[in-house]
Design a protein around this motif. Structure first.
Motif, PDB file in Angstrom:
ATOM      1  N   GLN A 156      10.489  -2.825  -8.420  1.00  0.00           N
ATOM      2  CA  GLN A 156      10.039  -3.755  -9.459  1.00  0.00           C
ATOM      3  C   GLN A 156      11.069  -3.780 -10.583  1.00  0.00           C
ATOM      4  O   GLN A 156      11.143  -2.848 -11.371  1.00  0.00           O
ATOM      5  CB  GLN A 156       8.684  -3.301 -10.006  1.00  0.00           C
ATOM      6  CG  GLN A 156       7.656  -3.143  -8.910  1.00  0.00           C
ATOM      7  CD  GLN A 156       6.299  -2.777  -9.448  1.00  0.00           C
ATOM      8  OE1 GLN A 156       6.112  -2.542 -10.633  1.00  0.00           O
ATOM      9  NE2 GLN A 156       5.337  -2.727  -8.542  1.00  0.00           N
ATOM     10  N   SER A 172      -1.547  -3.258 -11.550  1.00  0.00           N
ATOM     11  CA  SER A 172      -1.894  -1.834 -11.396  1.00  0.00           C
ATOM     12  C   SER A 172      -1.704  -1.081 -12.712  1.00  0.00           C
ATOM     13  O   SER A 172      -2.302  -0.021 -12.913  1.00  0.00           O
ATOM     14  CB  SER A 172      -1.020  -1.181 -10.320  1.00  0.00           C
ATOM     15  OG  SER A 172      -1.095  -1.889  -9.123  1.00  0.00           O
ATOM     16  N   GLN A 216      -1.360 -11.787 -10.686  1.00  0.00           N
ATOM     17  CA  GLN A 216      -1.986 -10.931  -9.679  1.00  0.00           C
ATOM     18  C   GLN A 216      -3.433 -10.706 -10.076  1.00  0.00           C
ATOM     19  O   GLN A 216      -3.828 -10.961 -11.214  1.00  0.00           O
ATOM     20  CB  GLN A 216      -1.311  -9.552  -9.646  1.00  0.00           C
ATOM     21  CG  GLN A 216       0.069  -9.527  -9.041  1.00  0.00           C
ATOM     22  CD  GLN A 216       0.580  -8.091  -8.877  1.00  0.00           C
ATOM     23  OE1 GLN A 216       0.116  -7.169  -9.543  1.00  0.00           O
ATOM     24  NE2 GLN A 216       1.542  -7.926  -7.989  1.00  0.00           N
ATOM     25  N   GLU A 218      -5.872  -7.362  -9.665  1.00  0.00           N
ATOM     26  CA  GLU A 218      -6.073  -6.014  -9.155  1.00  0.00           C
ATOM     27  C   GLU A 218      -7.560  -5.796  -8.955  1.00  0.00           C
ATOM     28  O   GLU A 218      -8.385  -6.342  -9.696  1.00  0.00           O
ATOM     29  CB  GLU A 218      -5.563  -5.024 -10.214  1.00  0.00           C
ATOM     30  CG  GLU A 218      -5.420  -3.617  -9.731  1.00  0.00           C
ATOM     31  CD  GLU A 218      -4.032  -3.385  -9.141  1.00  0.00           C
ATOM     32  OE1 GLU A 218      -3.247  -4.348  -9.031  1.00  0.00           O
ATOM     33  OE2 GLU A 218      -3.750  -2.227  -8.790  1.00  0.00           O
ATOM     34  N   VAL A 259      -1.081   4.680  -3.834  1.00  0.00           N
ATOM     35  CA  VAL A 259      -2.144   4.660  -2.807  1.00  0.00           C
ATOM     36  C   VAL A 259      -1.733   5.563  -1.643  1.00  0.00           C
ATOM     37  O   VAL A 259      -0.559   5.703  -1.332  1.00  0.00           O
ATOM     38  CB  VAL A 259      -2.438   3.233  -2.292  1.00  0.00           C
ATOM     39  CG1 VAL A 259      -3.293   2.459  -3.252  1.00  0.00           C
ATOM     40  CG2 VAL A 259      -1.160   2.480  -1.968  1.00  0.00           C
ATOM     41  N   PRO A 290      -1.260  -6.314  -0.765  1.00  0.00           N
ATOM     42  CA  PRO A 290      -1.055  -4.877  -0.626  1.00  0.00           C
ATOM     43  C   PRO A 290      -2.290  -4.123  -1.122  1.00  0.00           C
ATOM     44  O   PRO A 290      -2.945  -4.561  -2.076  1.00  0.00           O
ATOM     45  CB  PRO A 290       0.151  -4.593  -1.526  1.00  0.00           C
ATOM     46  CG  PRO A 290       0.317  -5.778  -2.382  1.00  0.00           C
ATOM     47  CD  PRO A 290      -0.456  -6.912  -1.828  1.00  0.00           C
ATOM     48  N   GLY A 315      -3.984  -5.275  -4.725  1.00  0.00           N
ATOM     49  CA  GLY A 315      -3.249  -6.103  -5.703  1.00  0.00           C
ATOM     50  C   GLY A 315      -3.040  -7.486  -5.114  1.00  0.00           C
ATOM     51  O   GLY A 315      -2.038  -7.748  -4.467  1.00  0.00           O
TER      52      GLY A 315
HETATM   53  N1  PHE Z   1       0.866  -3.107  -7.606  1.00  0.00           N
HETATM   54  C1  PHE Z   1       1.433  -3.350  -6.309  1.00  0.00           C
HETATM   55  C2  PHE Z   1       2.543  -4.397  -6.451  1.00  0.00           C
HETATM   56  O1  PHE Z   1       2.457  -5.253  -7.278  1.00  0.00           O
HETATM   57  C3  PHE Z   1       0.414  -3.839  -5.322  1.00  0.00           C
HETATM   58  C4  PHE Z   1      -0.678  -2.881  -5.009  1.00  0.00           C
HETATM   59  C5  PHE Z   1      -1.824  -2.840  -5.751  1.00  0.00           C
HETATM   60  C6  PHE Z   1      -0.530  -2.021  -3.917  1.00  0.00           C
HETATM   61  C7  PHE Z   1      -2.842  -1.962  -5.434  1.00  0.00           C
HETATM   62  C8  PHE Z   1      -1.527  -1.162  -3.594  1.00  0.00           C
HETATM   63  C9  PHE Z   1      -2.670  -1.122  -4.357  1.00  0.00           C
HETATM   64  O2  PHE Z   1       3.503  -4.405  -5.756  1.00  0.00           O
END
Ligand code: PHE
Length: 354
Positions: A156, A172, A216, A218, A259, A290, A315
């Motif tokens: 990211q 997240s 997104q 969550e 996770v 995901p 997410g």
């Molecule tokens: N936050 C992660 C992303 O943006 C996605 C995600 C959320 C993965 C929750 C697992 C559980 O890439």
């Protein structure tokens, strides 16, 4: 001369009666009192008046001049008072129940999808939470089991702010705050069920399928006996509602430090039903969300006993979901501000709230 003076006075009285605009008053003043005006003309004629009458004639002209000036001032006052009263009347006659005659605005397609998904989760007992767009390293990474210098940070590309804060790269980032907010309810036997939609930012090169600003949603659920089947059930139910048909989903392994185990949830292509078509690049599946079981370190960071409690998190890419739902091919449309294109998704049954 005296007769002319009287005529001029009469003419002026008539003209001023017709006057009903302040801007006209200045014109009238110039016409009568200006350098080349009627009164000047009269002054010129003073030359021809016999000496013995000159004084009286001069007085007459002055009297007319005075009369014109006074009348104009008076008229201006009247006009001003009239205008003020007109504004008051107008304000008093304003009727807020009159229907608005302009076109209705429209909701942004992402707002439409967000509300739809929110309503589905609300009906399943989830709460909808808000979270800021600016956060810090702790919430965005460390509390999510991504320590400093962890290679997962490279996934990211983050916009850092000079204030030592950053723009959240994923929803997240709110997990720690929301888990803390509701951890007491766990002890009272109530599971945590929350969704938190939000705008996220990553330093991406923009093209038809990448944006640096996207949405997104969550979702988390925490309780004593949560399993992967709960996760699959909620995702399948939500997606079937959004697409208005029974969707087939599958999980593939995916890595996210927060996770364990982590998955990529795919949905069977809605266009070809898994046969393979250009839309799913002939694979029959589309990568959508995901997800995974919340890592014990994430629960501990929020002060939740990870031996006793377990949960799932997902997410959902709201922008991606909107693209799929509305068949939008170019992600750049969403932030384009192009009202004509964006308004076509509005639910036409929408009515202005009372
Ligand atoms: N936050 C992660 C992303 O943006 C996605 C995600 C959320 C993965 C929750 C697992 C559980 O890439």
């Amino acid at each position: 001369m005296f007769e002319k003076a009287e005529e001029l006075k009469k003419l002026f009285s008539e003209r001023i009666k017709e006057l009903n605009e302040a801007s006209e008053a200045e014109k009238l003043r110039i016409e009568f009192l200006g350098k080349k005006g009627f009164v000047s003309g009269l002054m010129q004629e003073l030359r021809n008046v016999p000496n013995e009458d000159k004084k009286e004639a001069g007085q007459k002209i002055n009297e007319i001049k005075q009369y014109i000036e006074n009348s104009l001032a008076e008229k201006m006052n009247d006009l001003k008072a009239f205008e003020e009263q007109r504004q008051i009347d107008l304000a008093e006659s304003y009727d807020e129940t009159m229907p608005v005659m302009t076109d209705l605005g429209s909701y942004h397609p992402i707002t439409l999808v967000r509300r739809e998904v929110e309503n589905i989760f609300l009906s399943m007992g989830f709460t909808v939470e808000d979270y800021s767009e600016i956060t810090d390293d702790y919430n965005c990474f460390e509390a999510l089991n991504i320590p400093k210098f962890h290679p997962a940070r490279d996934m990211q590309d983050t916009y850092y702010l000079s204030s030592n804060q950053l723009l959240k790269t994923h929803t997240s980032a709110a997990q720690n705050t929301i888990l803390r907010k509701y951890k007491n309810s766990l002890e009272n036997g109530n599971p945590i069920r929350a969704i938190f939609p939000g705008r996220c930012f990553r330093n991406e090169k923009i093209d038809p399928s990448h944006e640096n600003t996207f949405f997104q949603m969550e979702g988390i659920m925490v309780d004593k006996n949560i399993s992967i089947s709960n996760l699959i059930y909620f995702m399948k139910t939500m997606l079937s509602e959004v697409f208005q048909k029974d969707v087939t989903v599958r999980l593939r392994p995916g890595f996210f430090p927060f996770v364990e185990p982590g998955f990529e949830l795919d949905i069977q292509c809605l266009i070809c039903s898994g046969e393979g078509c250009p839309s799913c690049k002939n694979s029959g599946w589309l990568e959508l969300c995901p997800c995974g079981m919340i890592h014990p370190n994430v629960l501990s960071a929020a002060g939740i006993n990870s031996d006793e409690y377990i949960g799932f998190a997902f997410g959902l890419g709201l922008t991606r979901l909107a693209m799929m739902k509305y068949g939008v091919k170019d992600i750049r449309l969403f932030n384009s501000g192009n009202i004509k294109s964006l308004s076509q998704f509005t639910d036409k049954s929408f009515t202005r709230p009372e």
